[in-house]
Design an enzyme around this catalytic site. Sequence first.
Site, PDB file in Angstrom:
ATOM      1  N   GLN A   1      -4.709  -1.802   9.662  1.00 38.62           N
ATOM      2  CA  GLN A   1      -4.599  -3.127   9.038  1.00 38.62           C
ATOM      3  C   GLN A   1      -5.188  -4.183   9.970  1.00 38.62           C
ATOM      4  O   GLN A   1      -4.758  -4.323  11.117  1.00 38.62           O
ATOM      5  CB  GLN A   1      -3.123  -3.429   8.713  1.00 38.62           C
ATOM      6  CG  GLN A   1      -2.903  -4.707   7.947  1.00 38.62           C
ATOM      7  CD  GLN A   1      -3.459  -4.656   6.520  1.00 38.62           C
ATOM      8  OE1 GLN A   1      -3.406  -3.639   5.833  1.00 38.62           O
ATOM      9  NE2 GLN A   1      -4.021  -5.764   6.070  1.00 38.62           N
TER      10      GLN A   1
ATOM     11  N   ASP B   1     -10.971   2.949   4.437  1.00 37.95           N
ATOM     12  CA  ASP B   1     -11.325   1.536   4.260  1.00 37.95           C
ATOM     13  C   ASP B   1     -12.846   1.360   4.275  1.00 37.95           C
ATOM     14  O   ASP B   1     -13.345   0.272   3.960  1.00 37.95           O
ATOM     15  CB  ASP B   1     -10.713   0.713   5.401  1.00 37.95           C
ATOM     16  CG  ASP B   1      -9.844  -0.415   4.888  1.00 37.95           C
ATOM     17  OD1 ASP B   1      -9.746  -0.560   3.651  1.00 37.95           O
ATOM     18  OD2 ASP B   1      -9.281  -1.141   5.717  1.00 37.95           O
TER      19      ASP B   1
ATOM     20  N   LYS C   1       0.841  -1.201   0.000  1.00 41.12           N
ATOM     21  CA  LYS C   1       0.000   0.000   0.000  1.00 41.12           C
ATOM     22  C   LYS C   1       0.876   1.251   0.000  1.00 41.12           C
ATOM     23  O   LYS C   1       0.602   2.199  -0.735  1.00 41.12           O
ATOM     24  CB  LYS C   1      -0.945  -0.014   1.213  1.00 41.12           C
ATOM     25  CG  LYS C   1      -2.086  -1.021   1.039  1.00 41.12           C
ATOM     26  CD  LYS C   1      -2.844  -1.338   2.311  1.00 41.12           C
ATOM     27  CE  LYS C   1      -3.825  -2.485   2.060  1.00 41.12           C
ATOM     28  NZ  LYS C   1      -4.444  -3.032   3.260  1.00 41.12           N
TER      29      LYS C   1
END
Length: 292
Positions: A104, A127, A60
């Site tokens: 994450q 997200d 990422k």
Amino acid sequence: MSDDFERTAGGAVLMDGNRLRDETVARIRGELEAMGSPDVCLATVLVGSDRPSQIYVRMKHRKAEEAGLVSKGVELPETATQAEVEAAVQGLVDDPEVHGILVQLPLPDGLDPEPVLALLPPEKDVDGLTERSMGRLVRGVPGHVPATPSGVMRLLERYGVETSGKRAVVVGRSTLVGLPQVLLLGRKGVDTTVTLAHSRTADLVAVCREADIIVAAAGQARMITAEHVKPGAAVIDVGVSRSEEGIVGDVDFDAVQAVAGAITPMPGGTGPMTIGCLLENTVEAARMLGAV
Ligand code: NDP
């Protein structure tokens, strides 16, 4: 379906996620340069030493930098307490130079992700996983849409898969993938008629064979076989299982590509597009925050 796409040996259009991710990265880079290269910052929070999570986060950052974004990585040890993780995330929430925050998941055992995610304001929740972002998606209010199901929509669009009036089946009902995928496929303008399948679905083969589009997000290696697929259907593989042969998807690629009209490879399909959509969400976050 358009005819100038790469095809598999069996003649299915190969929905190449790496290629579309690269196009997305190049487009974002061009857009930022046209705006005078403002600092748009994606921050990640990685807790513990889970190897796949480390690889995802590194990727990422790499792609963010290629797209002309600034990236910031916060790493905490496996032994971090709930309060320490929450304090790290709150620091990023309060930092005006950070536009998008990605925590994450999964967090190490013993840490509860819910209060951590609850700290994220919808603008920075790139997200799209928090209750507020999900609520916006359900209500059709602008907000961040989870990157994996968004990436699936991009692949369908890019590779000319018709959706209007078509039947879609999503296998898997998680809040991360399956549920938002159903909402996106059923949206006005996309207009598929969607069936949500899960582990209690009776006769999954028959349910899938009705579909023009199958999105497999169950995490069960090669569970979608040629038998599940109506000839000409588009088959998108989201599932990731790790085996001795490496990463294996939910779709038995070799068999299904001979029947399908279009198919994603695994790896190289939905994974790269998850990153592409995350970067798009980050630029959108900067817009929502008035930074670009
Ligand atoms: P979850 O484990 O949260 O959900 C899996 C879903 O699949 C559940 O709804 C479950 O049903 C359903 N399911 C499991 N087995 C079967 C079966 N045999 N038949 C039908 N349905 C079944 O997983 P996630 O949604 O978080 O992730 C799904 C997969 O996608 C994982 O492999 C994950 O690693 C991968 N993934 C890939 C990404 C990418 O970028 N490509 C990004 C994110 C995730 P039930 O609800 O009844 O238990």
